[in-house]
Design a protein around this motif. Structure first.
Motif, PDB file in Angstrom:
ATOM      1  N   ASP A 154       0.826  -1.214   0.000  1.00  0.00           N
ATOM      2  CA  ASP A 154       0.000   0.000   0.000  1.00  0.00           C
ATOM      3  C   ASP A 154       0.861   1.265   0.000  1.00  0.00           C
ATOM      4  O   ASP A 154       0.555   2.207  -0.735  1.00  0.00           O
ATOM      5  N   HIS A 155       1.922   1.323   0.826  1.00  0.00           N
ATOM      6  CA  HIS A 155       2.672   2.590   0.928  1.00  0.00           C
ATOM      7  C   HIS A 155       4.069   2.395   1.509  1.00  0.00           C
ATOM      8  O   HIS A 155       4.386   1.350   2.071  1.00  0.00           O
ATOM      9  N   PHE A 156       4.854   3.473   1.333  1.00  0.00           N
ATOM     10  CA  PHE A 156       6.152   3.585   2.003  1.00  0.00           C
ATOM     11  C   PHE A 156       6.010   4.698   3.041  1.00  0.00           C
ATOM     12  O   PHE A 156       5.347   5.711   2.785  1.00  0.00           O
TER      13      PHE A 156
ATOM     14  N   VAL B 289      -5.340   6.764   0.658  1.00  0.00           N
ATOM     15  CA  VAL B 289      -4.778   7.792   1.536  1.00  0.00           C
ATOM     16  C   VAL B 289      -3.323   8.101   1.219  1.00  0.00           C
ATOM     17  O   VAL B 289      -2.895   9.257   1.266  1.00  0.00           O
ATOM     18  N   HIS B 290      -2.528   7.094   0.910  1.00  0.00           N
ATOM     19  CA  HIS B 290      -1.125   7.424   0.613  1.00  0.00           C
ATOM     20  C   HIS B 290      -0.400   6.335  -0.159  1.00  0.00           C
ATOM     21  O   HIS B 290      -0.691   5.154  -0.031  1.00  0.00           O
ATOM     22  N   ASP B 291       0.590   6.805  -0.922  1.00  0.00           N
ATOM     23  CA  ASP B 291       1.646   5.955  -1.481  1.00  0.00           C
ATOM     24  C   ASP B 291       2.937   6.179  -0.699  1.00  0.00           C
ATOM     25  O   ASP B 291       3.819   5.317  -0.680  1.00  0.00           O
TER      26      ASP B 291
ATOM     27  N   HIS C 142      11.028   4.201   7.374  1.00  0.00           N
ATOM     28  CA  HIS C 142      10.298   3.954   8.615  1.00  0.00           C
ATOM     29  C   HIS C 142       9.566   2.621   8.514  1.00  0.00           C
ATOM     30  O   HIS C 142       9.731   1.750   9.364  1.00  0.00           O
ATOM     31  N   HIS C 143       8.744   2.467   7.466  1.00  0.00           N
ATOM     32  CA  HIS C 143       8.104   1.162   7.275  1.00  0.00           C
ATOM     33  C   HIS C 143       7.557   1.003   5.865  1.00  0.00           C
ATOM     34  O   HIS C 143       7.405   1.972   5.115  1.00  0.00           O
ATOM     35  N   VAL C 144       7.277  -0.237   5.562  1.00  0.00           N
ATOM     36  CA  VAL C 144       6.527  -0.593   4.356  1.00  0.00           C
ATOM     37  C   VAL C 144       5.116  -0.943   4.835  1.00  0.00           C
ATOM     38  O   VAL C 144       4.966  -1.702   5.798  1.00  0.00           O
TER      39      VAL C 144
ATOM     40  N   VAL D 133      -1.532  -3.074  12.519  1.00  0.00           N
ATOM     41  CA  VAL D 133      -0.566  -3.615  13.479  1.00  0.00           C
ATOM     42  C   VAL D 133       0.815  -3.442  12.839  1.00  0.00           C
ATOM     43  O   VAL D 133       0.942  -3.551  11.602  1.00  0.00           O
ATOM     44  N   TYR D 134       1.828  -3.126  13.662  1.00  0.00           N
ATOM     45  CA  TYR D 134       3.210  -2.988  13.163  1.00  0.00           C
ATOM     46  C   TYR D 134       4.039  -4.146  13.701  1.00  0.00           C
ATOM     47  O   TYR D 134       3.950  -4.492  14.884  1.00  0.00           O
ATOM     48  N   LEU D 135       4.868  -4.689  12.826  1.00  0.00           N
ATOM     49  CA  LEU D 135       5.769  -5.785  13.190  1.00  0.00           C
ATOM     50  C   LEU D 135       7.178  -5.382  12.800  1.00  0.00           C
ATOM     51  O   LEU D 135       7.382  -4.558  11.916  1.00  0.00           O
TER      52      LEU D 135
ATOM     53  N   VAL E 215       7.190  -3.385   9.249  1.00  0.00           N
ATOM     54  CA  VAL E 215       6.101  -3.556   8.286  1.00  0.00           C
ATOM     55  C   VAL E 215       4.787  -3.276   9.003  1.00  0.00           C
ATOM     56  O   VAL E 215       4.635  -3.617  10.188  1.00  0.00           O
ATOM     57  N   GLU E 216       3.918  -2.586   8.325  1.00  0.00           N
ATOM     58  CA  GLU E 216       2.573  -2.333   8.858  1.00  0.00           C
ATOM     59  C   GLU E 216       1.557  -3.154   8.082  1.00  0.00           C
ATOM     60  O   GLU E 216       1.570  -3.126   6.830  1.00  0.00           O
ATOM     61  N   ILE E 217       0.728  -3.895   8.789  1.00  0.00           N
ATOM     62  CA  ILE E 217      -0.398  -4.591   8.164  1.00  0.00           C
ATOM     63  C   ILE E 217      -1.591  -3.657   8.348  1.00  0.00           C
ATOM     64  O   ILE E 217      -1.891  -3.276   9.484  1.00  0.00           O
TER      65      ILE E 217
HETATM   66 FE   LIG Z   1       1.796   3.264   7.437  1.00  0.00          FE
END
Ligand SMILES: [Fe+2]
Ligand SMILES: O=S(=O)(O)c1ccc(O)c(O)c1
Length: 337
Positions: free
Chosen positions: A152-154, A197-199, A211-213, A254-256, A264-266
């Protein structure tokens, strides 16, 4: 940040894939394939090319064996083959390092590409051609783990959020939401080309760092199931933040952290942003609901830890200190300040 006058920006369609350098490919395979359920599209001795169930192109995540854990590059798909050359000219006009990567010389499955170090210090690739892949949307027999649908985004850490905002505005990105101070100082922004909402989003902090994928599932029960699977296998230490409901984006999350610490964010259930007059929704940095709508505090590692980035020769880049970030002000539920 100046925008080149006679060099039009490439027409970016969406965030397309992240290439992560990992120090133990087998351990990463356990996390991203066995636990999260990414599908292996292509496996070589030193790289895994992965995708979600909804993705019709070769990959949205590449894990490459390396002696240092870092971001190799983030990658955007552009609308036409001509936009690849447009990207080269645009970033060249900005004075950025630019490298043309012919088909077969770069990432498996990707055609002619251009890689740059953008003005924020991030390694970024632009491509059009990519190998097609089998439709898995209704191969429910193959949907496993978190049942990841798509990238979904970076989210990138950068010390100068206004500069990041201006750079991505120059690339034609819209802005769906922001976190601002009482005098409208910009602490964070969410920006898009696809109609969600975002890329890409910016977290204030030492950078350039990844920061995360963010990867999307279709429903919130898959976010909960992700946390349950890690708990069931006594791998709960990989869960960093959540599950919860975001204020910004309204997504359930949730962030892992993976074995190398890559975050990574699910993520699921954000919203449509495709109308031409879509208005930015602005959160105040003192609103305790902005990061977690239920007012839950954000663990400090979420603000302070991130992945280093490599330059175009694979050398880790130095990071610069933060100009202004949320920890500079009392932010209530985050417990910072
Ligand atoms: Fe995010
Ligand atoms: O924590 S925030 O509500 O600001 C947030 C919103 C959307 C995201 O993708 C994210 O990572 C973080």
């Amino acid at each position: 940040m100046a925008v080149p006058k006679d060099c039009p920006a490439p027409d970016v369609v969406r965030s397309a894939y992240a290439q992560l350098a990992v120090t133990d490919l087998a351990a990463s395979r356990w996390f991203w394939v066995d636990m999260l359920g990414f599908h292996v599209q292509c496996e070589t001795k030193d790289a895994l090319h992965l995708r979600g169930t909804d993705e019709l192109t070769h990959h949205s995540l590449v894990l490459r064996q390396n002696d240092v854990a870092a971001l190799d590059h983030i990658s955007y798909r552009v609308r036409t083959p001509e936009d690849v050359e447009r990207a080269a000219r645009y970033f060249d006009a900005l004075g950025c390092p630019v490298r043309r990567v012919p088909a077969g010389k770069g990432t498996n499955g990707v055609g002619d590409a251009v890689r740059v170090v953008d003005p924020l210090g991030f390694p970024v690739e632009f491509f059009y051609e990519i190998e097609r892949a089998e439709r898995l949307i209704q191969r429910y027999d193959l949907h496993r783990g978190a049942q990841i649908a798509r990238l979904d985004h970076f989210n990138i850490c950068t010390p100068d959020i206004p500069a990041a905002y201006e750079h991505y505005r120059g690339l034609g990105f819209g802005c769906s939401e922001t976190i601002e101070g009482d005098e409208h100082e910009l602490y964070a922004a969410w920006m898009f080309r696809k109609q969600t909402v975002h890329d890409v989003a910016f977290t204030g902090g030492a950078g350039p760092q990844l920061h995360h994928v963010g990867v999307a599932t279709h429903e919130s029960h898959q976010v909960l199931r992700t946390a349950d699977i890690f708990g069931a296998l006594h791998a709960e230490h990989h869960i960093e933040r959540g599950p919860g409901r975001h204020g910004v984006s309204n997504a359930f999350y949730v962030y892992l952290r993976d074995p190398d610490g890559h975050r990574v964010e699910i993520y699921t259930s954000d919203y449509y942003t495709g109308d031409p007059d879509h208005e930015t929704y602005r959160w105040n940095v003192h609103d305790d609901r902005r990061r977690d709508f239920w007012g839950n505090a954000v663990i400090e590692s979420w603000y302070k830890e991130a992945s280093p980035v490599l330059d175009l020769d694979g050398v880790p880049q130095p990071i610069s200190a933060t100009i202004l970030d949320e920890s500079a002000v009392k932010v209530g539920a985050d417990g910072l300040g």
